[in-house]
Design a protein around this motif. Structure first.
Motif, PDB file in Angstrom:
ATOM      1  N   GLY A   1       0.715  -1.273   0.131  1.00 56.32           N
ATOM      2  CA  GLY A   1       0.052  -0.009  -0.067  1.00 56.32           C
ATOM      3  C   GLY A   1       0.707   1.413   0.045  1.00 56.32           C
ATOM      4  O   GLY A   1       0.201   2.289  -0.152  1.00 56.32           O
ATOM      5  N   HIS A   2       2.182   1.059   0.187  1.00 55.65           N
ATOM      6  CA  HIS A   2       3.020   2.359   0.021  1.00 55.65           C
ATOM      7  C   HIS A   2       3.619   2.336  -1.338  1.00 55.65           C
ATOM      8  O   HIS A   2       3.656   1.567  -2.088  1.00 55.65           O
ATOM      9  CB  HIS A   2       4.231   2.179   1.095  1.00 55.65           C
ATOM     10  CG  HIS A   2       3.846   1.657   2.069  1.00 55.65           C
ATOM     11  ND1 HIS A   2       3.251   2.205   3.144  1.00 55.65           N
ATOM     12  CD2 HIS A   2       4.160   0.403   2.813  1.00 55.65           C
ATOM     13  CE1 HIS A   2       3.140   1.648   4.367  1.00 55.65           C
ATOM     14  NE2 HIS A   2       3.769   0.550   3.898  1.00 55.65           N
TER      15      HIS A   2
ATOM     16  N   PRO B   1       3.649  -2.202   9.259  1.00 51.99           N
ATOM     17  CA  PRO B   1       2.611  -2.025  10.086  1.00 51.99           C
ATOM     18  C   PRO B   1       3.129  -1.997  11.591  1.00 51.99           C
ATOM     19  O   PRO B   1       2.511  -1.291  12.370  1.00 51.99           O
ATOM     20  CB  PRO B   1       1.516  -3.260   9.764  1.00 51.99           C
ATOM     21  CG  PRO B   1       2.122  -3.793   8.491  1.00 51.99           C
ATOM     22  CD  PRO B   1       3.392  -3.290   8.365  1.00 51.99           C
ATOM     23  N   ASP B   2       3.778  -2.822  12.061  1.00 50.00           N
ATOM     24  CA  ASP B   2       4.413  -3.317  13.325  1.00 50.00           C
ATOM     25  C   ASP B   2       5.710  -3.259  13.153  1.00 50.00           C
ATOM     26  O   ASP B   2       6.191  -4.400  12.921  1.00 50.00           O
ATOM     27  CB  ASP B   2       3.655  -4.161  14.144  1.00 50.00           C
ATOM     28  CG  ASP B   2       4.235  -4.439  15.667  1.00 50.00           C
ATOM     29  OD1 ASP B   2       5.152  -3.594  15.679  1.00 50.00           O
ATOM     30  OD2 ASP B   2       3.630  -5.343  16.168  1.00 50.00           O
TER      31      ASP B   2
ATOM     32  N   HIS C   1       5.010   7.677  -0.312  1.00 49.71           N
ATOM     33  CA  HIS C   1       3.603   8.049  -0.166  1.00 49.71           C
ATOM     34  C   HIS C   1       3.011   6.709   0.595  1.00 49.71           C
ATOM     35  O   HIS C   1       2.907   5.710   0.302  1.00 49.71           O
ATOM     36  CB  HIS C   1       2.457   8.129  -1.541  1.00 49.71           C
ATOM     37  CG  HIS C   1       3.177   8.969  -2.427  1.00 49.71           C
ATOM     38  ND1 HIS C   1       2.411  10.162  -2.440  1.00 49.71           N
ATOM     39  CD2 HIS C   1       3.904   9.343  -3.164  1.00 49.71           C
ATOM     40  CE1 HIS C   1       2.816  11.041  -3.169  1.00 49.71           C
ATOM     41  NE2 HIS C   1       4.014  10.507  -3.822  1.00 49.71           N
ATOM     42  N   VAL C   2       3.200   6.995   2.046  1.00 51.92           N
ATOM     43  CA  VAL C   2       2.744   5.779   2.959  1.00 51.92           C
ATOM     44  C   VAL C   2       1.407   5.405   2.837  1.00 51.92           C
ATOM     45  O   VAL C   2       0.640   6.272   2.499  1.00 51.92           O
ATOM     46  CB  VAL C   2       3.592   6.381   4.511  1.00 51.92           C
ATOM     47  CG1 VAL C   2       3.116   4.870   5.146  1.00 51.92           C
ATOM     48  CG2 VAL C   2       4.534   7.098   4.311  1.00 51.92           C
ATOM     49  N   SER C   3       1.081   4.186   3.018  1.00 59.32           N
ATOM     50  CA  SER C   3      -0.450   3.821   2.891  1.00 59.32           C
ATOM     51  C   SER C   3      -1.519   4.462   3.863  1.00 59.32           C
ATOM     52  O   SER C   3      -2.430   4.816   3.165  1.00 59.32           O
ATOM     53  CB  SER C   3      -0.361   2.351   3.344  1.00 59.32           C
ATOM     54  OG  SER C   3       0.013   2.136   4.865  1.00 59.32           O
ATOM     55  N   ASP C   4      -0.697   5.125   4.882  1.00 62.60           N
ATOM     56  CA  ASP C   4      -1.971   5.845   5.556  1.00 62.60           C
ATOM     57  C   ASP C   4      -2.188   7.690   4.947  1.00 62.60           C
ATOM     58  O   ASP C   4      -2.967   8.065   5.466  1.00 62.60           O
ATOM     59  CB  ASP C   4      -1.785   5.928   7.001  1.00 62.60           C
ATOM     60  CG  ASP C   4      -0.514   6.773   7.248  1.00 62.60           C
ATOM     61  OD1 ASP C   4       0.212   7.371   6.308  1.00 62.60           O
ATOM     62  OD2 ASP C   4      -0.038   6.917   8.329  1.00 62.60           O
ATOM     63  N   GLY C   5      -1.562   7.784   3.834  1.00 64.00           N
ATOM     64  CA  GLY C   5      -1.734   8.935   2.994  1.00 64.00           C
ATOM     65  C   GLY C   5      -0.557  10.024   3.208  1.00 64.00           C
ATOM     66  O   GLY C   5      -0.514  10.828   2.555  1.00 64.00           O
ATOM     67  N   ARG C   6       0.087   9.760   4.311  1.00 58.93           N
ATOM     68  CA  ARG C   6       1.219  10.660   4.556  1.00 58.93           C
ATOM     69  C   ARG C   6       2.339  10.493   3.325  1.00 58.93           C
ATOM     70  O   ARG C   6       2.465   9.515   2.842  1.00 58.93           O
ATOM     71  CB  ARG C   6       2.055  10.486   5.807  1.00 58.93           C
ATOM     72  CG  ARG C   6       0.991  10.819   6.875  1.00 58.93           C
ATOM     73  CD  ARG C   6       1.930  10.490   8.235  1.00 58.93           C
ATOM     74  NE  ARG C   6       2.060   8.919   8.301  1.00 58.93           N
ATOM     75  CZ  ARG C   6       2.976   8.393   8.786  1.00 58.93           C
ATOM     76  NH1 ARG C   6       3.921   9.021   9.474  1.00 58.93           N
ATOM     77  NH2 ARG C   6       3.215   7.263   8.668  1.00 58.93           N
ATOM     78  N   ARG C   7       2.986  11.810   3.259  1.00 59.99           N
ATOM     79  CA  ARG C   7       4.225  11.472   2.223  1.00 59.99           C
ATOM     80  C   ARG C   7       5.255  12.106   3.127  1.00 59.99           C
ATOM     81  O   ARG C   7       5.269  12.987   3.719  1.00 59.99           O
ATOM     82  CB  ARG C   7       3.977  12.711   1.230  1.00 59.99           C
ATOM     83  CG  ARG C   7       4.793  12.781  -0.084  1.00 59.99           C
ATOM     84  CD  ARG C   7       4.498  13.953  -0.853  1.00 59.99           C
ATOM     85  NE  ARG C   7       5.514  14.222  -1.838  1.00 59.99           N
ATOM     86  CZ  ARG C   7       5.400  14.295  -3.114  1.00 59.99           C
ATOM     87  NH1 ARG C   7       4.097  14.026  -3.596  1.00 59.99           N
ATOM     88  NH2 ARG C   7       6.220  14.362  -3.712  1.00 59.99           N
TER      89      ARG C   7
END
Ligand code: CA
Length: 237
Positions: free
Chosen positions: A137-138, A210-211, A148-154
């Motif tokens: 997802g990245h 993720p962890d 672009h990280v999977s949670d939307g951050r860049r």
């Protein structure tokens, strides 16, 4: 990198013969140019994988030749091989666009290792010409040095982080040793400890996992190095 095509530029027949014999024994395909202008012609037309370039040459010296070709945008790796071994000469060679510089007389195993290194890095650069790579997802963007990280951050990525990622991406699911990482990402000129590599991988885990304490992408292979699994995998128990 067996079978790589190497252009040897050397005007001393006896030395050229020794160099060519040894390279051919290693499985390389070798071409010889005996002066600077012929070398330029062969370089342009045949686009070899690597060039071994003498400095003092008839018609056009090696430094000038290298400068000219770099101005034209040719990126073929160049190993200078020269009787001019003073520090100033080596600096001039590197400034002219050389990738490595070995004074004559040289030690054969060192010569062959330097060639291998240059070819390997070239292969690694070429494999990694993909501008983006996605997993988990990245999406890593090698042009803008960001992810672009999977949670939307860049987030920005540093040169070493990108280098390590490129290396891992070029060898998915393989064990990559810390020494390989040091060789390919740090090169010959600096000697960080293998602990440095661990620290960089820890940073990658913080970004991508993720962890981070239970990695599924960047696995540690104890005592050796790492294994990157872009599909994600449970850590071995
Ligand atoms: Ca010469």
């Amino acid at each position: 990198m067996k079978g790589a095509r190497i252009l040897v530029v050397e005007d001393e027949a006896a030395l050229a013969e020794v160099v060519i014999d040894n390279l051919e024994q290693e499985g390389y395909q070798v071409e010889l140019a005996t002066d600077g202008l012929k070398a330029m012609e062969t370089w342009r037309c045949n686009e070899p994988d690597l060039i071994i370039l003498d400095v003092m040459l008839p018609r056009l010296d090696g430094f000038e030749l290298c400068r000219t070709m770099r101005r034209k945008g040719l990126e073929t790796p160049v190993l200078f091989l020269s009787a001019r071994g003073r520090a100033e000469d080596r600096v001039e060679g590197l400034r002219a666009g050389g990738d490595d510089y070995l004074p004559k007389p040289f030690h054969l195993p060192e010569f062959l290792l330097r060639i291998e290194n240059l070819l390997r890095r070239r292969g690694w650069r070429q494999d990694a010409t993909e501008e983006t790579f996605a997993f988990g997802g990245h999406r890593i963007d090698f042009r803008s040095w960001t992810v672009h990280v999977s949670d939307g951050r860049r987030m920005p990525l540093g040169e070493r982080e990108l280098g390590i990622l490129r290396l891992f991406i070029s060898r998915p699911d393989e064990v990559v040793s810390r020494d390989d990482v040091l060789d390919e990402v740090w090169g010959d000129d600096v000697f960080p400890s293998s602990r440095t590599v661990d620290n960089f991988v820890m940073r990658l885990r913080k970004i991508f996992e993720p962890d981070p304490s239970e990695p599924i992408y960047f696995h540690t292979v104890w005592g050796v190095g790492y294994r990157f699994t872009p599909e994600g995998a449970e850590p071995p128990r």
